[in-house]
Scaffold this motif. Structure first.
Motif, mmCIF file in Angstrom:
data_model
loop_
_atom_site.group_PDB
_atom_site.id
_atom_site.type_symbol
_atom_site.label_atom_id
_atom_site.label_comp_id
_atom_site.label_asym_id
_atom_site.label_seq_id
_atom_site.Cartn_x
_atom_site.Cartn_y
_atom_site.Cartn_z
ATOM 1 N N LYS A 1 53.820 83.322 59.476
ATOM 2 C CA LYS A 1 54.596 84.188 60.353
ATOM 3 C C LYS A 1 55.309 83.367 61.422
ATOM 4 O O LYS A 1 56.493 83.568 61.692
ATOM 5 N N LEU A 2 54.593 82.426 62.022
ATOM 6 C CA LEU A 2 55.207 81.580 63.049
ATOM 7 C C LEU A 2 56.328 80.727 62.459
ATOM 8 O O LEU A 2 57.372 80.545 63.085
ATOM 9 N N SER B 1 58.142 81.505 59.864
ATOM 10 C CA SER B 1 59.245 82.427 59.599
ATOM 11 C C SER B 1 59.986 82.767 60.887
ATOM 12 O O SER B 1 61.224 82.768 60.923
ATOM 13 N N ASP B 2 59.229 83.042 61.948
ATOM 14 C CA ASP B 2 59.848 83.346 63.240
ATOM 15 C C ASP B 2 60.666 82.165 63.749
ATOM 16 O O ASP B 2 61.767 82.341 64.274
ATOM 17 N N LEU B 3 60.152 80.967 63.571
ATOM 18 C CA LEU B 3 60.859 79.769 64.011
ATOM 19 C C LEU B 3 62.154 79.589 63.222
ATOM 20 O O LEU B 3 63.197 79.261 63.795
ATOM 21 N N LYS B 4 62.084 79.837 61.926
ATOM 22 C CA LYS B 4 63.280 79.717 61.081
ATOM 23 C C LYS B 4 64.335 80.732 61.524
ATOM 24 O O LYS B 4 65.513 80.393 61.650
ATOM 25 N N LYS B 5 63.912 81.969 61.771
ATOM 26 C CA LYS B 5 64.847 82.994 62.235
ATOM 27 C C LYS B 5 65.451 82.613 63.576
ATOM 28 O O LYS B 5 66.654 82.775 63.803
ATOM 29 N N GLU B 6 64.611 82.109 64.459
ATOM 30 C CA GLU B 6 65.081 81.702 65.798
ATOM 31 C C GLU B 6 66.107 80.583 65.683
ATOM 32 O O GLU B 6 67.121 80.590 66.378
ATOM 33 N N THR C 1 49.112 83.595 59.950
ATOM 34 C CA THR C 1 49.680 83.321 61.276
ATOM 35 C C THR C 1 50.667 82.164 61.205
ATOM 36 O O THR C 1 51.763 82.234 61.770
ATOM 37 N N GLU D 1 69.369 82.064 64.449
ATOM 38 C CA GLU D 1 70.033 82.773 65.543
ATOM 39 C C GLU D 1 70.670 81.790 66.518
ATOM 40 O O GLU D 1 71.794 82.012 66.978
#
Length: 119
Positions: free
Chosen positions: A57-58, A60-65, A54, A68
């Motif tokens: 994943k979070l 990774s999501d933060l890095k992608k965000e 978790t 962007e």
């Protein structure tokens, strides 16, 4: 299943004289068969793995965000620069138009004055 592995647990009396009675479920001794059982160890390991997944994943999501957001910020800055340039050009064209209109008006007045002077 855990009870089958440890069937002969001694039963303690729940009377007032037990020294271990103040130990709550969080304060179990190191020799507690429940906390030392293979099931609990595996369960704890699975929980830790689940939390790690978790967290990854979070992250990774933060890095992608963030990536962007950087892209969007860059695009927004380009748009703002373009908008300022267009606005400046429009203002300059409006000033030129006003100047031309003023010059045309002055030329027209001169023409009218010249015509009045000539009978």
């Amino acid at each position: 299943e855990a009870l089958k592995r440890y069937p002969g647990q001694p039963q303690s009396s729940h009377g007032g004289g037990g020294g271990d009675s103040d130990k709550g479920p969080d304060n179990r001794g190191a020799d507690d068969p429940v906390t030392n059982s293979a099931y609990m160890k595996q369960s704890s390991a699975l929980e830790i793995q689940k939390r790690d997944r978790t967290i990854k994943k979070l992250a990774s999501d933060l890095k992608k965000e963030r990536e962007e957001c950087k892209k969007k910020d860059g695009a927004l800055q380009k748009y703002e620069a373009f908008y300022r340039e267009v606005k400046a050009r429009s203002a300059e064209k409006a000033r030129q138009r006003q100047l031309q209109e003023k010059q045309a008006e002055q030329a027209k007045r001169r023409q009218q004055q010249l015509q009045r002077q000539r009978p």
